[in-house]
Design a protein around this motif. Sequence first.
Motif, PDB file in Angstrom:
ATOM      1  N   ARG A   6       0.835  -1.215   0.000  1.00 13.63           N
ATOM      2  CA  ARG A   6       0.000   0.000   0.000  1.00 13.63           C
ATOM      3  C   ARG A   6       0.863   1.254   0.000  1.00 13.63           C
ATOM      4  N   HIS A   7       1.927   1.229   0.813  1.00 16.19           N
ATOM      5  CA  HIS A   7       2.815   2.389   0.871  1.00 16.19           C
ATOM      6  C   HIS A   7       3.485   2.623  -0.485  1.00 16.19           C
ATOM      7  N   ALA A   8       3.968   1.558  -1.111  1.00 17.62           N
ATOM      8  CA  ALA A   8       4.612   1.682  -2.423  1.00 17.62           C
ATOM      9  C   ALA A   8       3.614   2.216  -3.456  1.00 17.62           C
ATOM     10  N   MET A   9       2.390   1.710  -3.421  1.00 17.56           N
ATOM     11  CA  MET A   9       1.385   2.136  -4.376  1.00 17.56           C
ATOM     12  C   MET A   9       1.041   3.620  -4.189  1.00 17.56           C
ATOM     13  N   GLU A  10       0.810   4.043  -2.971  1.00 18.35           N
ATOM     14  CA  GLU A  10       0.481   5.446  -2.698  1.00 18.35           C
ATOM     15  C   GLU A  10       1.655   6.358  -3.050  1.00 18.35           C
ATOM     16  N   THR A  11       2.854   5.909  -2.751  1.00 12.13           N
ATOM     17  CA  THR A  11       4.042   6.712  -3.063  1.00 12.13           C
ATOM     18  C   THR A  11       4.175   6.904  -4.561  1.00 12.13           C
ATOM     19  N   MET A  12       4.004   5.826  -5.331  1.00 14.99           N
ATOM     20  CA  MET A  12       4.118   5.950  -6.779  1.00 14.99           C
ATOM     21  C   MET A  12       2.980   6.789  -7.348  1.00 14.99           C
ATOM     22  N   LYS A  13       1.779   6.584  -6.839  1.00 17.27           N
ATOM     23  CA  LYS A  13       0.626   7.377  -7.303  1.00 17.27           C
ATOM     24  C   LYS A  13       0.895   8.871  -7.139  1.00 17.27           C
ATOM     25  N   ASN A  14       1.472   9.233  -6.010  1.00 18.71           N
ATOM     26  CA  ASN A  14       1.690  10.644  -5.690  1.00 18.71           C
ATOM     27  C   ASN A  14       2.949  11.238  -6.331  1.00 18.71           C
ATOM     28  N   HIS A  15       3.976  10.424  -6.526  1.00 21.03           N
ATOM     29  CA  HIS A  15       5.268  10.959  -6.973  1.00 21.03           C
ATOM     30  C   HIS A  15       5.661  10.560  -8.387  1.00 21.03           C
ATOM     31  N   ASP A  16       4.968   9.593  -8.969  1.00 25.19           N
ATOM     32  CA  ASP A  16       5.269   9.177 -10.349  1.00 25.19           C
ATOM     33  C   ASP A  16       3.982   8.683 -11.002  1.00 25.19           C
ATOM     34  N   PRO A  17       2.993   9.568 -11.151  1.00 26.02           N
ATOM     35  CA  PRO A  17       1.696   9.138 -11.670  1.00 26.02           C
ATOM     36  C   PRO A  17       1.755   8.604 -13.099  1.00 26.02           C
ATOM     37  N   ALA A  21       0.257   4.957 -13.964  1.00 27.07           N
ATOM     38  CA  ALA A  21      -0.813   4.795 -14.948  1.00 27.07           C
ATOM     39  C   ALA A  21      -0.514   3.695 -15.956  1.00 27.07           C
ATOM     40  N   GLN A  22       0.750   3.349 -16.143  1.00 25.30           N
ATOM     41  CA  GLN A  22       1.145   2.322 -17.109  1.00 25.30           C
ATOM     42  C   GLN A  22       1.058   0.910 -16.542  1.00 25.30           C
ATOM     43  N   ILE A  23       0.830   0.759 -15.250  1.00 28.01           N
ATOM     44  CA  ILE A  23       0.744  -0.567 -14.628  1.00 28.01           C
ATOM     45  C   ILE A  23      -0.639  -1.142 -14.927  1.00 28.01           C
ATOM     46  N   GLU A  78      15.652   1.293  -1.176  1.00 30.64           N
ATOM     47  CA  GLU A  78      16.100   0.472  -2.310  1.00 30.64           C
ATOM     48  C   GLU A  78      14.957   0.075  -3.244  1.00 30.64           C
ATOM     49  N   MET A  79      13.829  -0.338  -2.681  1.00 32.81           N
ATOM     50  CA  MET A  79      12.778  -0.938  -3.495  1.00 32.81           C
ATOM     51  C   MET A  79      11.635   0.005  -3.862  1.00 32.81           C
ATOM     52  N   ILE A  80      11.566   1.171  -3.219  1.00 32.76           N
ATOM     53  CA  ILE A  80      10.482   2.114  -3.533  1.00 32.76           C
ATOM     54  C   ILE A  80      11.058   3.454  -3.984  1.00 32.76           C
ATOM     55  N   TYR A  81      11.788   4.109  -3.117  1.00 39.42           N
ATOM     56  CA  TYR A  81      12.172   5.494  -3.363  1.00 39.42           C
ATOM     57  C   TYR A  81      13.216   5.665  -4.465  1.00 39.42           C
ATOM     58  N   ASP A  82      14.172   4.739  -4.566  1.00 41.06           N
ATOM     59  CA  ASP A  82      15.205   4.881  -5.593  1.00 41.06           C
ATOM     60  C   ASP A  82      14.640   4.818  -7.004  1.00 41.06           C
ATOM     61  N   GLY A  83      13.471   4.233  -7.197  1.00 42.49           N
ATOM     62  CA  GLY A  83      12.863   4.113  -8.516  1.00 42.49           C
ATOM     63  C   GLY A  83      12.036   5.321  -8.929  1.00 42.49           C
ATOM     64  N   PRO A  85      11.244   9.317  -9.884  1.00 39.58           N
ATOM     65  CA  PRO A  85      11.986  10.404 -10.523  1.00 39.58           C
ATOM     66  C   PRO A  85      12.403  11.425  -9.464  1.00 39.58           C
ATOM     67  N   PRO A  86      13.492  12.138  -9.698  1.00 43.11           N
ATOM     68  CA  PRO A  86      13.922  13.132  -8.710  1.00 43.11           C
ATOM     69  C   PRO A  86      12.894  14.248  -8.564  1.00 43.11           C
ATOM     70  N   GLU A  87      12.794  14.749  -7.359  1.00 45.18           N
ATOM     71  CA  GLU A  87      11.895  15.866  -7.098  1.00 45.18           C
ATOM     72  C   GLU A  87      12.479  17.123  -7.731  1.00 45.18           C
ATOM     73  N   PRO A  88      11.646  17.997  -8.258  1.00 44.78           N
ATOM     74  CA  PRO A  88      12.179  19.253  -8.811  1.00 44.78           C
ATOM     75  C   PRO A  88      12.793  20.094  -7.706  1.00 44.78           C
ATOM     76  N   GLU A  89      13.848  20.801  -8.060  1.00 43.09           N
ATOM     77  CA  GLU A  89      14.505  21.675  -7.090  1.00 43.09           C
ATOM     78  C   GLU A  89      13.537  22.774  -6.678  1.00 43.09           C
ATOM     79  N   GLU A  90      13.530  23.074  -5.387  1.00 40.89           N
ATOM     80  CA  GLU A  90      12.671  24.159  -4.929  1.00 40.89           C
ATOM     81  C   GLU A  90      13.320  25.482  -5.300  1.00 40.89           C
ATOM     82  N   MET A  91      12.496  26.407  -5.690  1.00 39.63           N
ATOM     83  CA  MET A  91      13.010  27.727  -6.037  1.00 39.63           C
ATOM     84  C   MET A  91      13.376  28.467  -4.759  1.00 39.63           C
ATOM     85  N   GLU A  92      14.420  29.272  -4.853  1.00 42.33           N
ATOM     86  CA  GLU A  92      14.789  30.074  -3.702  1.00 42.33           C
ATOM     87  C   GLU A  92      13.760  31.177  -3.524  1.00 42.33           C
ATOM     88  N   PRO A  93      13.482  31.534  -2.282  1.00 41.73           N
ATOM     89  CA  PRO A  93      12.525  32.610  -2.054  1.00 41.73           C
ATOM     90  C   PRO A  93      13.033  33.919  -2.661  1.00 41.73           C
TER      91      PRO A  93
END
Length: 102
Positions: A6-17, A21-23, A78-83, A85-93
């Motif tokens: 469930r954690h892997a599924m929610e993480t991918m849904k939120n961070h690599d939709p 969607a291709q699964i 290893e099995m969830i987060y490394d797969g 995509p990198p988060e976009p860099e936050e813009m400086e204020p």
Amino acid sequence: MNEHGRHAMETMKNHDPQTYAQIADPETHFSTLGREIQDRIWALSEELMPARGSEAPLEYVGLVKMAKLRAREMVYQEMIYDGLPPEPEEMEPASSQQDEDS
């Protein structure tokens, strides 16, 4: 599906939709992944488990719990987060940009 799936599924849904969607069958995919994660956590926990020494029983229980948490953290990375995509860099204020221009 276990908690790891469930954690892997929610993480991918939120961070690599897009990948999510291709699964074709997310339920089966993440159920299988959850079991694989659990097996890996158990195996790694055994490796990280401290040998029983002269510490007090509750102290040893704490050491065992920490080994299990560390194993979970390592396996999730290893099995969830490394797969993902990198988060976009936050813009400086804007205020720090103005400080540099002054």
